[in-house]
Design an enzyme around this catalytic site. Structure first.
Site, PDB file in Angstrom:
ATOM      1  CB  VAL A 126      -1.030   0.048   1.308  1.00 23.80           C
ATOM      2  CG1 VAL A 126      -2.446  -1.199   1.403  1.00 23.80           C
ATOM      3  CG2 VAL A 126      -0.381   0.405   2.754  1.00 23.80           C
ATOM      4  CB  SER A 127       1.414   4.494   1.197  1.00 23.79           C
ATOM      5  OG  SER A 127       1.795   5.530   0.755  1.00 23.79           O
ATOM      6  CG  ASN A 128       6.276   5.462  -1.174  1.00 20.92           C
ATOM      7  OD1 ASN A 128       5.062   6.591  -1.546  1.00 20.92           O
ATOM      8  ND2 ASN A 128       6.538   6.251  -0.171  1.00 20.92           N
ATOM      9  N   GLY A 188      -2.597  -0.909  -2.985  1.00 20.54           N
ATOM     10  CA  GLY A 188      -3.089  -0.134  -2.437  1.00 20.54           C
ATOM     11  C   GLY A 188      -2.506   1.071  -3.073  1.00 20.54           C
ATOM     12  CG  HIS A 231      -2.683   8.204   2.297  1.00 21.85           C
ATOM     13  ND1 HIS A 231      -2.489   7.499   0.830  1.00 21.85           N
ATOM     14  CD2 HIS A 231      -1.255   7.503   2.068  1.00 21.85           C
ATOM     15  CE1 HIS A 231      -1.472   6.947   0.490  1.00 21.85           C
ATOM     16  NE2 HIS A 231      -1.296   7.140   1.793  1.00 21.85           N
TER      17      HIS A 231
END
Length: 616
Positions: free
Chosen positions: A279-281, A303, A553
């Site tokens: 997820v994210s980075n 994600g 987020h």
């Protein structure tokens, strides 16, 4: 604690040894057109093996759901000299709480399992071709691993977190199912280096006996003080190599499975299922892995990915972050109905000061606050920001996240040494007036377990030489924005680093599922997943996109009452996508398809249950 007596052994070279080169350097022409092919064979150093059973385990370090929900981190017996076991347990606590929604009724109750998972951990260092510094890799091998139907989940930490930074995403899904889970910190993580004391961290997270024993020991400008961090100061621009970091973590998994289970293999990419998730980075990293050649990956679930692609409307993180850092505080000034955090009262007066700065610089129109705020809002909307992302972005304004990201990433993209940031920023422990001071031994001892990889936080702050009232960060933020839009030497240097992070298309035939919150205010879906999915599908790739309404987020921030009442967590949807992808690979279901998800009403104070999430 069981981990204190864990069998730990060094099998390869000492940490101070230089890792051998793995392949030729990247061709310069590859920098903006994807990554070089991953090496088929990787050497690893500093291998450490530990067993985790009884009062300890792989998933929570023996803390269980109740321990992870505890408001205070597990204490160190000696605050200045924690043991490796204490650091590991506390790193798990920090990373679970940093990225997961642990409110009653959710993770570990309505969905997901936090039951103890016994097994072994394998930690090592790997290095991509041409890199100055290694990245950490880890394999968690549960005792329930089924050698007859082997599966590996490979993942990369979210944000700039350390090696446990994806445990709530990949570990929580893979370990209870008997899959081995391979991790990488993708060249970032919490390997800080105290320049004042000359101290970094060894493989266990303890203070290194010698600078050469530190996992990260920077080449700093002579006389530079404060704190160097791996993401900003490695001079490697690690984001350009995220995909190769993931590939090396998967190769480490194959190597260690064959070492740990002799006679049960051999294990390789042909007979072992490998699913990448992050997820994210970490989501961006697994998408970069998806573009690498070879059939080593069976599926990818990403994600809220930070991905900069060739899709129409895609924007780089540095571009929209520096724009938001300047304009968003003003755009939100006086706007009603925004989410409220504990820092909103302190942040609100600064929003008016930003409008005044922008107006004086001719960057917004209007003679009063309302008009100036509307001008800033309109500029952001015209550049692609949605109302949902702008409203959720209030959290990033309150916590000064835009500046935090911009400072760190400018240094990383430009491959600057500690002490040569083009806008003069640095990191250090701070006095109450924001001036730098040496870190204490106790502060330093907790960095590896507690820090998120990007200051400020955990006793390390941003030193801004241009700080001045009334709009404290104005001058520094203008400089950071110029690096994205200007044409000077430093701007070109940073922009070249950004260009090297652009993603290529995923491999043909590889199933890819994106899961992204429509209300994401840090990595907006309009700049990332939407354009990536359209671009990939136009090229004939097998990509599905789940767009989750009312999801922003940060699952970890849903503990804040106002955010918890407005938004749903994203990780349950990521786990559901993994479930469906696994069924598809088993031949028991179809590949997930696009979905526009609208969660149902939620009860205040509790995480939403499965029936409220409306999972496709």
């Amino acid at each position: 604690m069981k981990a204190e007596s864990a069998h730990v052994r060094s099998i390869r070279t000492p940490l101070r040894a230089v890792l051998p080169a793995l392949a030729a350097l990247l061709l310069a022409s590859c920098a903006s057109a994807g990554q070089a092919p991953a090496s088929a064979t990787v050497n690893f150093s500093g291998l450490r093996v530990s067993e985790h059973r009884g009062e300890d385990d792989l998933l929570t370090g023996g803390q269980g759901l109740a321990g992870l929900r505890a408001p205070a981190a597990p204490a160190f017996a000696d605050p200045q000299a924690p043991t490796a076991g204490e650091l590991r347990q506390r790193a798990m606590w920090s990373n679970w709480r940093g990225i997961a929604d642990l409110r009653p009724g959710g993770m570990g109750e309505a969905y997901g399992s936090l039951e103890a998972v016994p097994g072994r951990e394998f930690h090592a260092l790997a290095r991509v071709p041409g890199a100055r510094h290694p990245h950490r890799v880890m394999l968690q091998l549960p005792d329930a691993f089924d050698a007859g139907k082997p599966c590996v989940v490979v993942t990369a930490s979210s944000g700039s977190r350390g090696i446990y930074g994806s445990i709530a995403v990949a570990g929580a899904w893979g370990l209870p199912r008997g899959c081995a889970v391979a991790y990488t910190d993708k060249g970032a993580g919490s390997d800080y280096f105290d320049l004042d004391a000359g101290v970094g961290f060894d493989a266990s997270g303890n203070a290194a006996a010698e600078p050469g024993d530190a996992v990260f020991a920077p080449d700093a400008v002579p006389g530079a003080g404060g704190v160097a961090i791996a993401h900003a100061h490695s001079q490697d621009n690690p984001e350009a190599d995220w995909g190769r970091h993931v590939r090396q973590a998967a190769e480490f998994a194959m190597h260690q499975l064959n070492e740990a289970l002799p006679g049960a293999g051999p294990f390789d990419f042909d007979n072992t299922r490998v699913i990448a998730v992050g997820v994210s980075n970490g989501g961006g990293a697994v998408l970069r892995a998806a573009e690498l050649e070879g059939n080593w990956l069976d599926a990818v679930v990403a994600g809220e990915p930070n991905v900069f692609s060739g899709g129409e409307g895609s924007r780089s993180l540095y571009d929209y972050t520096t724009q938001a850092a300047l304009l968003m505080p003003c755009a939100l000034a006086g706007r009603e109905g925004l989410p409220v955090s504990p820092l909103t009262p302190a942040s609100t007066p600064l929003r008016a000061a930003r409008c005044a700065s922008l107006a004086q610089a001719g960057l917004v129109e209007g003679a009063d606050l309302a008009a100036q705020s509307e001008s800033a809002w309109r500029q952001l909307r015209d550049s692609g920001w949605t109302p949902e992302a702008l409203e959720a972005g209030a959290l990033s304004v309150d916590f000064d996240l835009w500046r935090s990201v911009a400072v760190t990433y400018a240094s990383a993209y430009g491959r600057y040494r500690a002490g040569e940031h083009p806008c003069g920023f640095s990191f250090s422990a701070q006095n109450p007036d924001f001036s730098p001071r040496p870190a204490t031994a106790a502060e330093r001892a907790a960095w590896w377990s507690d820090a998120g990889g990007i200051p400020p936080g955990n006793g390390v702050g941003i030193i801004d030489p241009l700080l001045a009232a009334p709009d404290l960060g104005w001058e520094g933020l203008q400089c950071l924005r110029t690096l994205a839009t200007g044409d000077g030497e430093d701007a070109r240097r940073v922009q070249a680093g950004v260009a090297a992070t652009r993603a290529a298309l995923p491999r043909e035939g590889l199933p890819v599922v994106l899961v992204h919150g429509v209300d994401d205010g840090l990595i907006p879906i309009a700049f990332t997943s939407d354009p990536y999915a359209a671009w990939a599908r136009d090229a004939g790739r097998d990509v599905a996109l789940w767009r989750v309404n009312d999801a922003q987020h940060f699952d970890g921030f849903l503990i804040l009452p106002d955010y918890g009442s407005r938004y749903v967590p994203l990780i349950p949807y990521v786990h559901a996508a993994l479930d469906q992808v696994a069924d598809y690979l088993d031949g028991a279901a179809r590949m997930p398809t696009d979905a526009d998800i609208s969660p149902l009403a939620r009860a205040g104070g509790r995480a939403p249950g499965l029936e409220q999430l409306a999972i496709p």
